[in-house]
Design an enzyme around this catalytic site. Structure first.
Site, PDB file in Angstrom:
ATOM      1  N   GLN A 146      86.272  17.433  76.977  1.00 24.09           N
ATOM      2  CA  GLN A 146      87.012  18.493  76.276  1.00 24.09           C
ATOM      3  C   GLN A 146      85.995  19.372  75.573  1.00 24.09           C
ATOM      4  O   GLN A 146      85.172  18.864  74.804  1.00 24.09           O
ATOM      5  CB  GLN A 146      87.977  17.898  75.237  1.00 24.09           C
ATOM      6  CG  GLN A 146      88.737  18.956  74.439  1.00 24.09           C
ATOM      7  CD  GLN A 146      89.430  18.371  73.214  1.00 24.09           C
ATOM      8  OE1 GLN A 146      89.406  18.951  72.137  1.00 24.09           O
ATOM      9  NE2 GLN A 146      90.058  17.203  73.352  1.00 24.09           N
ATOM     10  N   LYS A 198      89.918 -18.685  61.688  1.00 24.69           N
ATOM     11  CA  LYS A 198      90.345 -20.007  61.228  1.00 24.69           C
ATOM     12  C   LYS A 198      90.685 -19.981  59.751  1.00 24.69           C
ATOM     13  O   LYS A 198      90.050 -19.274  58.960  1.00 24.69           O
ATOM     14  CB  LYS A 198      89.280 -21.076  61.534  1.00 24.69           C
ATOM     15  CG  LYS A 198      88.210 -21.239  60.495  1.00 24.69           C
ATOM     16  CD  LYS A 198      87.663 -22.654  60.385  1.00 24.69           C
ATOM     17  CE  LYS A 198      88.329 -23.469  59.309  1.00 24.69           C
ATOM     18  NZ  LYS A 198      88.209 -23.007  57.938  1.00 24.69           N
ATOM     19  N   LYS A 202      85.065  15.772  61.780  1.00 27.22           N
ATOM     20  CA  LYS A 202      86.227  16.626  61.552  1.00 27.22           C
ATOM     21  C   LYS A 202      86.756  16.331  60.155  1.00 27.22           C
ATOM     22  O   LYS A 202      86.706  15.186  59.706  1.00 27.22           O
ATOM     23  CB  LYS A 202      87.294  16.297  62.604  1.00 27.22           C
ATOM     24  CG  LYS A 202      88.574  17.089  62.488  1.00 27.22           C
ATOM     25  CD  LYS A 202      89.548  16.694  63.589  1.00 27.22           C
ATOM     26  CE  LYS A 202      90.912  17.312  63.359  1.00 27.22           C
ATOM     27  NZ  LYS A 202      91.853  16.961  64.425  1.00 27.22           N
ATOM     28  N   SER A 227      97.041  15.840  69.820  1.00 25.99           N
ATOM     29  CA  SER A 227      96.545  14.917  68.788  1.00 25.99           C
ATOM     30  C   SER A 227      97.726  14.351  68.015  1.00 25.99           C
ATOM     31  O   SER A 227      98.603  15.099  67.585  1.00 25.99           O
ATOM     32  CB  SER A 227      95.657  15.651  67.789  1.00 25.99           C
ATOM     33  OG  SER A 227      94.538  16.197  68.441  1.00 25.99           O
ATOM     34  N   ARG A 257      85.256  21.621  72.735  1.00 23.23           N
ATOM     35  CA  ARG A 257      85.853  21.871  71.427  1.00 23.23           C
ATOM     36  C   ARG A 257      84.906  22.789  70.664  1.00 23.23           C
ATOM     37  O   ARG A 257      83.773  22.423  70.357  1.00 23.23           O
ATOM     38  CB  ARG A 257      86.042  20.539  70.694  1.00 23.23           C
ATOM     39  CG  ARG A 257      86.741  20.641  69.359  1.00 23.23           C
ATOM     40  CD  ARG A 257      87.112  19.240  68.851  1.00 23.23           C
ATOM     41  NE  ARG A 257      87.807  19.298  67.572  1.00 23.23           N
ATOM     42  CZ  ARG A 257      87.205  19.267  66.384  1.00 23.23           C
ATOM     43  NH1 ARG A 257      85.897  19.164  66.303  1.00 23.23           N
ATOM     44  NH2 ARG A 257      87.921  19.335  65.279  1.00 23.23           N
TER      45      ARG A 257
HETATM   46  N1  3NM Z   1      90.065  14.611  66.280  1.00 19.44           N
HETATM   47  P1  3NM Z   1      83.696  11.362  66.149  1.00 19.44           P
HETATM   48  S1  3NM Z   1      89.107  12.832  64.779  1.00 19.44           S
HETATM   49  C1  3NM Z   1      88.090  15.817  67.165  1.00 19.44           C
HETATM   50  O1  3NM Z   1      92.048  12.401  64.339  1.00 19.44           O
HETATM   51  C2  3NM Z   1      88.714  14.761  66.356  1.00 19.44           C
HETATM   52  O2  3NM Z   1      92.679  13.806  65.839  1.00 19.44           O
HETATM   53  C3  3NM Z   1      90.416  13.617  65.479  1.00 19.44           C
HETATM   54  O3  3NM Z   1      84.649  12.627  66.167  1.00 19.44           O
HETATM   55  C4  3NM Z   1      91.808  13.248  65.186  1.00 19.44           C
HETATM   56  O4  3NM Z   1      83.852  10.691  67.455  1.00 19.44           O
HETATM   57  C5  3NM Z   1      88.025  13.849  65.587  1.00 19.44           C
HETATM   58  O5  3NM Z   1      82.332  11.960  65.982  1.00 19.44           O
HETATM   59  C6  3NM Z   1      86.560  13.732  65.451  1.00 19.44           C
HETATM   60  O6  3NM Z   1      84.096  10.556  64.961  1.00 19.44           O
HETATM   61  C7  3NM Z   1      86.013  12.570  66.201  1.00 19.44           C
END
Ligand code: 3NM
Length: 530
Positions: free
Chosen positions: A38, A356, A138, A109, A40
């Protein structure tokens, strides 16, 4: 082009190490296991976004991997991308689809059950569930889910064709837990995981991608392999116990134990008595090195302190990476909020192989009110149906679970046994449960070794790829061996003429563990399938 969600790279050009070209990272990732990309771009203007999308599309095409575009249907159309991914604040999936050609992929998402239901209703092809862990990539406003909150969201997809990946803070260290811990009660698993920084920020994106892809592949192969048979014969289990007892004496496995200050010496001694080689290190700086060489790791949370928790945070993911058995003993978890919080955090962060505890401890882990804890002990009569409880908890935590008490119950979620060996005197010395954890870890190290031998690995080959599951070996057999050795040695010790009470019992117990033969264990074992 069919979509394989196994390892989904979401780009983030701002995360590239200085001097590292985007195209080089992308190509390395695609050559080493990334199955979907993707693009972004959160800050680029349209012209720049389009230019990068063209470049990305060409590289993805060269590797036969589909490209999706974050948020922008116009860019997806312009470059002929396979589809679009939208967030909760973007155009919804139904409207995006109207803009795209038939057969385009639309992903959404999701952070909550409502998000998932809406994505299904809007006709999404897949959902990205997150954020699972904390992430600097993010600005995440929604609550972090942890892997155990992902399963109930996956269950909402039962009966649909909607695929799912998890996202947010996923890296090689927590990936096994992310995959295992998120399987729903209905058996619904993630189709894959999405990562940004673990690949984009890496100086070696090829190695980072290969590591992640290998873990996803092992998980998928492990699920595809036949589940353990519920038709269980005690004789077969005891054959396994005999074998691991012999193997421990042959290989003297290194058993790395982070345990409490009350029992450290006796836990080390009982490990030695069984034939293992204990190391009781607790410094965070040593954890990576030890997890690589240890045959098994034990985490025991008695006398918990923050500096030791730091070590636990390092050793768990490191053990998962080398697929080293990891035994977890949540001592006194019900007693304080600090212990409860820590256990929840650790169980979210890595995959354990054996859990355990006594009834009070496991009730606290399961969130059950049926049994109360009194400090590190259980209060009250225990569970009405311990076999049902232990099987359910094993399924929920995706780990072999051992419930200790006058009668012990052990299950991997499918198979379950009860063990009636032991003596009440074990309750009159401190740390008998902790010593049991040490023995379980010792025999689980042997069980992992047995699996490697049976798979034809010689100790030279990397064990990371040596079997099709996140843990090597039959942990039920390893745990059963630990229970039988401690409880039968206790029976023999109390029967001796030189044992008058708890004081003389403890050294006698050590001697009996050291002298116990596999044949005696087989003959005296009181194990029953439940
Ligand atoms: N979306 P990393 S978290 C692009 O929660 C993105 O929807 C998210 O980045 C969501 O793999 C995120 O570096 C960032 O933690 C993920």
């Amino acid at each position: 082009m069919p979509i394989d969600y196994a390892l989904y790279l979401v780009t983030g050009r701002d995360l590239l190490p200085p001097g590292q070209p985007f195209a080089a990272t992308l190509a390395a990732a695609l050559e080493h296991g990334v199955t979907l990309v993707q693009l972004r771009e959160k800050t680029a203007d349209t012209g720049e976004f389009l230019a990068v999308a063209r470049e990305t599309k060409a590289i993805c095409d060269a590797h036969n991997v589909p490209l999706l575009i974050n948020d922008r249907a116009d860019i997806a159309l312009a470059v002929g991308a396979a589809g679009v991914h939208v967030g909760q604040d973007d155009m919804n999936a139904r409207d995006v689809r109207k803009l795209l050609p038939a057969g385009a992929i639309v992903g959404v998402s999701c952070n909550s059950a409502d998000d998932v239901r809406r994505a299904i209703a809007d006709g999404a092809d897949y959902i990205g569930i997150g954020a699972v862990y904390g992430t600097a990539t993010k600005n995440v406003k929604n609550p972090l889910l942890g892997p155990r909150a992902v399963g109930p969201l996956l269950a909402l997809l039962d009966g649909t064709d909607v695929r799912a990946v998890a996202i947010g803070g996923i890296n090689a260290g927590n990936l096994a837990r992310t995959l295992q811990g998120s399987v729903s009660d209905s058996g619904h698993a993630l189709d894959g995981v999405a990562v940004v920084s673990d690949i984009m920020a890496s100086r070696d994106p090829a190695a980072a991608s290969a590591k992640l892809a290998g873990i996803v592949k092992a998980f998928k192969e492990g699920r595809a392999a036949s589940a353990p048979s519920a038709a269980l014969k005690v004789e077969d289990l005891l054959d396994g116990v005999v074998r691991v007892m012999k193997v421990v004496k042959e290989i003297n496995p290194l058993v790395h134990q982070i345990t409490n200050t009350v029992v450290t010496t006796q836990s080390a001694n009982i490990t030695l008595a069984a034939g293992g080689s204990p190391i009781m290190a607790t410094a965070p700086e040593e954890m990576d090195d030890l997890a690589k060489v240890a045959g098994a790791v034990l985490i025991n949370i008695g006398t918990l302190r923050e500096d030791v928790v730091r070590a636990m945070r390092v050793v768990g993911p490191a053990a998962n990476l080398s697929r080293t058995p990891l035994v977890f003993d949540p001592v006194g978890v019900g007693a304080t909020d600090f212990r409860k919080r820590t256990v929840k955090e650790l169980l979210d962060a890595f995959q354990i192989s054996v859990l355990k505890g006594n009834a009070g401890e496991l009730a606290a882990v399961a969130g059950s009110n049926e049994v109360r804890a009194k400090g590190v002990d259980s209060a009250g009569p225990g569970f009405a149906d311990p076999a049902w409880f232990v099987r359910g908890l094993a399924r929920k935590e995706k780990t072999t679970t051992l419930l200790t008490g006058p009668v012990d119950y052990l299950s991997d979620g499918v198979r379950a046994v009860k063990i009636a060996n032991g003596h009440e005197i074990l309750g009159r010395v401190t740390g008998s449960g902790c010593m049991l954890g040490s023995l379980v870890a010792t025999y689980c190290a042997a069980a992992a070794h047995v699996a490697d031998v049976d798979a034809g690995f010689d100790g030279e080959t990397s064990r990371a790829g040596s079997a099709a599951d996140t843990v090597r070996g039959d942990m039920l057999v390893g745990a059963l061996a630990g229970v039988l050795v401690l409880s039968i040695a206790a029976e023999k010790a109390v029967a001796r003429g030189d044992v008058y009470g708890p004081g003389t019992f403890l050294p006698a117990l050590m001697d009996e563990v050291a002298g116990l033969t596999p044949g005696e264990v087989r003959a005296r074992a009181r194990v029953e399938v439940v």
